[in-house]
Design an enzyme around this catalytic site. Structure first.
Site, PDB file in Angstrom:
ATOM      1  N   SER A   1      19.124  27.542  10.784  1.00 41.29           N
ATOM      2  CA  SER A   1      19.133  27.915   9.357  1.00 41.29           C
ATOM      3  C   SER A   1      19.296  27.018   8.452  1.00 41.29           C
ATOM      4  O   SER A   1      18.381  26.098   8.218  1.00 41.29           O
ATOM      5  CB  SER A   1      20.490  28.950   9.334  1.00 41.29           C
ATOM      6  OG  SER A   1      20.442  29.839   8.406  1.00 41.29           O
TER       7      SER A   1
ATOM      8  N   ASP B   1      13.058  37.235  12.285  1.00 41.08           N
ATOM      9  CA  ASP B   1      13.934  36.583  11.760  1.00 41.08           C
ATOM     10  C   ASP B   1      14.251  37.193  10.261  1.00 41.08           C
ATOM     11  O   ASP B   1      13.268  36.976   9.498  1.00 41.08           O
ATOM     12  CB  ASP B   1      13.865  35.177  11.562  1.00 41.08           C
ATOM     13  CG  ASP B   1      15.106  34.481  11.315  1.00 41.08           C
ATOM     14  OD1 ASP B   1      15.923  35.158  10.372  1.00 41.08           O
ATOM     15  OD2 ASP B   1      15.304  33.468  11.531  1.00 41.08           O
TER      16      ASP B   1
ATOM     17  N   HIS C   1      17.995  35.806  14.178  1.00 35.21           N
ATOM     18  CA  HIS C   1      18.032  34.442  13.657  1.00 35.21           C
ATOM     19  C   HIS C   1      18.710  33.567  14.540  1.00 35.21           C
ATOM     20  O   HIS C   1      19.757  33.374  14.988  1.00 35.21           O
ATOM     21  CB  HIS C   1      19.112  34.904  12.463  1.00 35.21           C
ATOM     22  CG  HIS C   1      19.183  33.690  11.539  1.00 35.21           C
ATOM     23  ND1 HIS C   1      18.150  33.003  10.867  1.00 35.21           N
ATOM     24  CD2 HIS C   1      20.413  33.105  11.221  1.00 35.21           C
ATOM     25  CE1 HIS C   1      18.625  32.060  10.163  1.00 35.21           C
ATOM     26  NE2 HIS C   1      20.050  32.035  10.289  1.00 35.21           N
TER      27      HIS C   1
END
Length: 495
Positions: free
Chosen positions: A214, A435, A463
């Site tokens: 991320s 995602d 994710h």
């Protein structure tokens, strides 16, 4: 009506087949930091961890192979010989013949790498057989001069449309300056990347081997831009494109979460859903629950589940398919009058502990976001962004919004938006088509910006593709990190 004043959300967390096209995998020019069975070197004084914390705020007991440490870094890199701050570190020692260190950043920005690695190390067990798994609290986060902004985050998160959002934003910024004024000018991803290179040297590694998830992909990309010749084996999973504006980010993420919500509803019905007998009915049940909380929050002990907290609670399980059942159960319970599970999901998102204290997750996130952007959206501009979000995914929209950085006491800049790792070893970028928080298009654009990026596509939901347990993704990443095998062009992992 109780609603949060934030205008967009960012992310923090199954055996399938793999399909690959293109040329056979080649051996990378990236070498591990040390050869097989390399001794642990470096200048860090490691010792037993004494302050690890579980998500509910309770003390955590680390395993025997887990150690903590600190390194000093310049507060201001323009004055490297001046004042120093300490970065908090954690290491899970390699269980087998050691290749070197593998450094993790788990996202945010603002997440504690120290606490997260202590809990998540087993998910990277195969990599941990050959590498010391290392993480840290980046500057401005928790133990590393964490940004603090007053002591009433509960009030801010529960602020409603009837409150003066602009006034609250000013008060929040003023509290941040009062409590953390020294660190605020020096947080941000460029400085964190410089810290990473100090960490690399302190670990005794010639090159940095790195796994970013991320926001961690942004940090890794900035490091590779500033230190391309120090890039070892780099994995950037669930990529973020730092060039997008606040508005583009809000719109793209709203689209991603809308798609994830639809996928959740379809899956829920396929599994016999408490929320409705059709996807549309399941979605409507959640939406009606939230709308009811606008005027009548649910009592949960001495607290309330407000509309704004319920929004965060609904978003949280959408990050991973594995947690979709939790959303069904929590929403069904709240419809019956029990909002405890939804409130706990919101607390997990915001970093609120059982004793009412918070990690610095939300305050650090604000500080780093504002440092990494020259943008300062006004209240009117933030409202326009919110209108666009509302048309796409109403659950993410808010009222009484204020520009998130409009009153920030430190000027931001766009230095962290410049990505070009020309001259680095190959960097593996993993993007998931399902995602919601870092949509697939960002993986493709970040790969292009890096110049040395190699894209791996995961066709499933969630994710953090590696953390889904997808056999293909894990096999592809493990072969690269452990053996230096660069994935073939256009590698695709089916869900």
């Amino acid at each position: 009506m109780k609603k949060p004043i934030v205008t967009f959300l960012l992310g923090a967390v199954v055996l399938t087949a793999c399909g690959t096209t293109g040329e056979p995998a080649a051996r990378s020019t990236a070498t591990p930091a040390k050869s097989t069975a390399a001794p642990a070197t470096g200048t860090i004084a490691w010792s037993p961890c004494t302050d690890l914390i579980t998500p509910d705020g309770k003390p955590a007991t680390p395993g025997a192979n887990v150690e903590c440490g600190r390194i000093p870094v310049p507060l201001d890199y323009a004055e490297p010989g001046g004042e120093k701050i300490d970065l908090a570190l954690i290491r899970v020692k390699a269980s087998g013949d050691r290749l070197g260190s593998l450094v993790f950043n788990f996202g945010g920005p603002g997440a504690s790498g120290v606490d997260t690695l202590a809990l998540a190390a087993t998910a990277f067990g195969k990599l941990g057989s050959r590498y010391d798994l290392v993480s840290f609290d980046p500057r401005g986060v928790d133990r590393s001069s964490g940004v603090k902004c007053g002591d009433d985050l509960d009030k801010l998160l529960a602020a409603g449309a009837d409150d003066d959002a602009d006034k609250l934003a000013k008060e929040f910024a003023a509290a941040c300056e009062k409590d953390s004024g020294k660190i605020l000018p020096h947080v941000g991803t460029v400085n964190a990347a410089k810290d990473l290179d100090v960490l690399r040297a302190a670990l005794g590694d010639e090159r940095l081997n790195y796994f970013g998830l991320s926001y961690g992909t942004h940090l890794g990309a900035v490091y590779a831009t500033h230190f391309p010749k120090k890039v070892g084996r780099f994995v950037l999973d669930s990529a973020f494109d730092p060039t997008v504006t606040f508005e583009e980010r809000a719109v793209i993420q709203a689209t991603g979460f809308d798609q994830a919500f639809e996928a959740f509803a379809k899956d829920c019905v396929a599994q016999s859903c408490e929320l409705g007998d059709s996807p549309a009915a399941a979605e409507k049940s959640v939406e009606q629950l939230l709308n009811g909380l606008k005027t009548k929050p649910l009592k949960v002990g001495d607290r309330e589940l407000t509309y704004g907290l319920a929004q965060l609670a609904v978003i949280t399980p959408l990050y991973a398919k594995q947690t979709w059942p939790m959303l069904e159960q929590a929403a069904a319970a709240a419809i019956k009058g029990n909002g405890a599970t939804l409130l706990s999901l919101a607390d997990a998102y915001t970093g609120r502990r059982a004793d009412g204290t918070y990690s610095t997750m939300m305050t650090s996130l604000a500080a780093i976001n504002c440092a990494d952007n020259a943008e300062r959206p006004t209240t009117a501009e933030a409202a326009k962004m919110n209108d666009k979000v509302k048309k796409i995914f109403p659950i993410l929209s808010v009222e009484g919004v204020s520009g998130s950085c409009a009153h920030w006491p430190v000027q931001g800049d766009d230095a962290a938006k410049r990505i070009d790792a020309t001259g680095s070893a190959p960097i593996v970028v993993v993007g998931g088509k399902g995602d919601p928080a870092t949509p697939y298009r960002w993986a493709t654009t970040l790969t292009e910006q890096l110049k040395t990026g190699v894209l791996v596509t995961y066709e499933g939901e969630g994710h953090g593709a590696y953390l889904t347990g997808n056999a293909c993704v894990m096999r592809t990443v493990d072969a690269y990190v452990l053996e230096g095998k660069v994935p073939a062009a256009n590698t695709t992992c089916a869900a």
